[in-house]
Write an enzyme that holds these catalytic residues in place. Structure first.
Site, short mmCIF file in Angstrom:
data_model
loop_
_atom_site.label_atom_id
_atom_site.label_comp_id
_atom_site.label_asym_id
_atom_site.label_seq_id
_atom_site.Cartn_x
_atom_site.Cartn_y
_atom_site.Cartn_z
CE LYS A 10 -4.17 -2.01 1.93
NZ LYS A 10 -5.10 -2.10 3.05
CE LYS A 37 -10.06 -11.63 0.12
NZ LYS A 37 -9.34 -11.13 1.27
CE LYS A 61 -18.78 -0.79 -2.58
NZ LYS A 61 -19.17 0.19 -1.59
#
Ligand code: SF4
Length: 329
Positions: free
Chosen positions: A111, A193, A196
């Site tokens: 990230k 996977k 959203k």
């Protein structure tokens, strides 16, 4: 009876990946355990986030959890930012957490690449997660595969705190992971996977028509170019979704019809869409009912936060005393 803690991101919508993974097991766990379910809105601000929708996504997640079967008479359901002790304990734990351990977390490495200037909150995210768990002295934590490393660090922080501040008898239990049996639900793209952010999900409150519109173009076995080409069900995500939503005899029929090209992928998906819509119908109905009762949802979250604060107060009294702080009056 074990004390179970689970943190749930306020993503707004529960999709079938969340439901089959964490949420169904949370509903089961509340039956025989002292379960605390926390919507972790403070974790949700450690990256770029939409300020304008955070509160609505938090509320929608609460409604979704209640609709999916989280029962406030059995479990404590609350919002993380309503209990300020989470961040207080996180600070105390930060002082004993090695920087190197935080820097080697896989999620941090992934990230942090999205930022030109990396926020410190992204680095200390696992410490807040450790605080969430330790605040309630939870013994078991349902986690997805992507959180296993963070939980391992939480266990290490627990050992270090106990060794330093409770050397005679550990104060915090070492939290154990509970891994979901439906660990990895693949999205409709058949690749990654279900998530959203990747737009490859089906929400648990979607209508039968919306479910069909999403399933119709979903990825299948590429070998089935025409209706007459046989396929291999094991490599098709639609087949694996059947295993979660269709009865065993239908799953067998799907495999047979796929291998023998006795039907086309559209026929196969139609059966799945029907079974999925029927399975999810009670959640969809309950979600609509609860959405029309915002006062009730506020009451549940208010009661949950009061219960969580009471428990957190007890822990923090002990923690601050053992860490040597001057008691307040
Ligand atoms: S028939 Fe069903 S299981 Fe086989 S490839 Fe098509 S969608 Fe997948």
């Amino acid at each position: 009876m074990a004390r179970v803690f689970s943190g749930i991101q306020p993503s707004g919508e529960i999709h079938i990946g969340n439901w089959l993974g964490m949420i169904r097991s949370a509903v089961k766990l509340q039956e025989e355990n002292d379960a605390l379910y926390c919507i972790v809105d403070q974790h949700a601000i450690t990256g770029h986030y939409d300020i304008g929708t955070l509160s609505q996504r938090t509320r929608d997640m609460a409604i979704g959890l209640l609709a999916a079967g989280i029962d406030p008479s059995r479990a404590t359901l609350f919002v993380q930012s309503h209990v300020p002790h989470h961040t207080t304990l996180a600070w105390l734990l930060t002082t004993i957490t090695p920087l190197g351990e935080l820097e080697r977390m896989t999620q941090f490495k992934d990230k942090s690449q999205r930022f030109e200037s990396i926020p410190a909150g992204l680095l200390s995210y696992p410490v807040l997660m450790a605080a969430d768990i330790l605040l309630y002295r939870a013994e078991q934590v349902p986690v997805g595969e992507d959180q296993v490393q963070h939980l391992e660090l939480a266990r290490e922080i627990t050992r270090k705190w106990n060794a330093t501040f409770a050397p005679d008898e550990p104060f915090f239990p070492e939290p154990q992971p509970i891994l979901s049996t439906a660990r990895r639900i693949i999205g409709l793209d058949g690749q990654a996977k279900m998530s959203k952010s990747l737009g490859n999900t089906i929400g648990v409150t979607e209508s039968p028509e919306e479910i069909w519109q999403k399933l119709r173009p979903a990825m299948t076995d590429p070998a089935r170019v025409t209706r007459h080409d046989p396929g291999t069900p094991e490599i098709c995500n639609i087949y694996h979704l059947h295993k979660h939503f269709s009865p065993p005899d239908t799953v067998e029929l799907v495999a047979h019809n796929c291998r023998t090209a006795s039907w086309g992928c559209i026929d196969c998906k139609k059966v799945l869409a029907g079974n999925m819509a029927a399975t999810l119908a009670p959640i969809r109905e309950r979600y609509a009912e609860l959405s029309a009762r915002p006062g009730y949802v506020d009451e549940v979250l208010g009661d949950g936060a009061a219960d969580a604060r009471r428990r957190a107060d007890e822990t923090m009294r002990e923690v601050t005393e053992r860490m040597g702080f001057l008691p307040g009056v």
